[in-house]
Design an enzyme around this catalytic site. Structure first.
Site, PDB file in Angstrom:
ATOM      1  N   CYS A   1       1.991  -3.228   7.741  1.00  0.00           N
ATOM      2  CA  CYS A   1       1.274  -3.460   9.109  1.00  0.00           C
ATOM      3  C   CYS A   1       0.042  -4.335   8.658  1.00  0.00           C
ATOM      4  CB  CYS A   1       0.905  -2.219   9.761  1.00  0.00           C
ATOM      5  SG  CYS A   1      -0.070  -2.384  11.025  1.00  0.00           S
TER       6      CYS A   1
ATOM      7  N   CYS B   1      -3.232  -2.884  10.216  1.00  0.00           N
ATOM      8  CA  CYS B   1      -3.814  -1.687   9.175  1.00  0.00           C
ATOM      9  C   CYS B   1      -4.240  -2.411   8.079  1.00  0.00           C
ATOM     10  CB  CYS B   1      -2.408  -0.987   8.691  1.00  0.00           C
ATOM     11  SG  CYS B   1      -1.443  -0.109  10.011  1.00  0.00           S
TER      12      CYS B   1
END
Length: 288
Positions: free
Chosen positions: A35, A38
């Site tokens: 991600c 993230c």
């Protein structure tokens, strides 16, 4: 790496860390190596552990801790979940560092480093960290022993000034549900008869407190003042922004009233029960 920042790689670590944290705030970052957002917020999240030293920061890769992520209802990354005493307080999705830090500050409390007591009530927490102490007020408090001393278990006490009556106004930083309370004080001049009011637009005066209908009236005994759990009318206390406590008298009609500690027990309105979560279907850990 800060001592209060931990990276979890196994499902079994999650509940263990929540238990070990006790009354401290836990901020869990459910993240994924795949991600992009993230990875961008990851170093900022780690830095926040230094800003909030009494909180616990957990980085949890959803692909390594699949059961922990599923049990908490994580369906997108990053998802930040806040806990205290193993009770879920709040959830935040997305990689916005300013919003994240603001939410941490909201749940962190005053940051004085005091260990928050376990409420002793499953599913509920000590709400003292959610009290806006700057927005609290006490009528008839002694200059030497003000209200703030009764909001900590570290010592000190609240004492009334000119007579035995007190009015305590507690303002919460978000809507809460009140389950119960504990009041500690001396057997000779601890509080006896109390009236509770909620969501008052301002601090009421003594005449109004005497005559107004309360949401609950409580008669305390000397045994109660040892820290016994005092049940509240939970169904009537579901969306509380402020609580007013009118102390009418004390145990032995002493000249002044003393309160060593007051603990309010409940939960944030947005708290979701663990049993309400549904297992995530499809690919875990991917942002939507």
């Amino acid at each position: 790496m800060s001592a209060n920042f931990k990276v979890l790689t196994e499902d079994s670590q999650f509940q263990s860390e929540l238990s070990e944290a006790g009354g401290r705030l836990v901020v869990a970052d459910f993240t994924s190596a795949r991600c992009g957002p993230c990875q961008r917020i990851a170093p900022l999240f780690e830095e926040m552990a230094n800003k909030f030293p009494t909180a616990v920061f957990l980085k949890i890769d959803v692909n390594q801790c699949t059961s922990a992520a599923a049990s908490q209802g994580v369906s997108a990354t990053p998802t930040f979940i806040f806990y205290r005493n193993k009770t879920k307080l709040d959830t935040l999705q997305g990689a916005d560092p300013e919003t994240l830090e603001a939410r941490i500050r909201q749940h962190y409390g005053d940051g004085e480093g005091e260990e928050i007591e376990d409420s002793g009530v499953p599913g509920h927490i000590d709400l003292i960290p959610m009290i806006n102490k700057a927005g609290c007020e006490c009528l008839n408090e002694s200059d030497d022993h003000p209200f703030i001393q009764a909001l900590t278990s570290a010592g000190g006490y609240l004492e009334s000034d000119t007579d035995e009556q007190l009015i305590l106004y507690l303002s919460f930083n978000q809507a809460v549900k009140l389950h119960s309370m504990k009041v500690k004080g001396p057997a000779e001049n601890g509080p006896k008869d109390m009236k509770l009011f909620i969501n008052q637009p301002h601090t009421i005066d003594f005449d109004s407190a005497e005559s107004a209908n309360a949401v609950q009236e409580i008669a305390l005994t000397a045994k109660d003042l040892e820290g016994e759990l005092i049940p509240l009318k939970y169904v009537k206390l579901q969306n509380v922004m402020n609580l007013t406590v009118f102390v009418k008298n004390n145990q032995n009609d002493s000249e002044t009233t003393q309160i060593s500690y007051i603990q309010i027990i409940g939960s944030p309105v947005q708290t979701t029960k663990m049993s309400d979560f549904k297992r995530v279907t499809g690919k875990k850990g991917e942002s939507h």
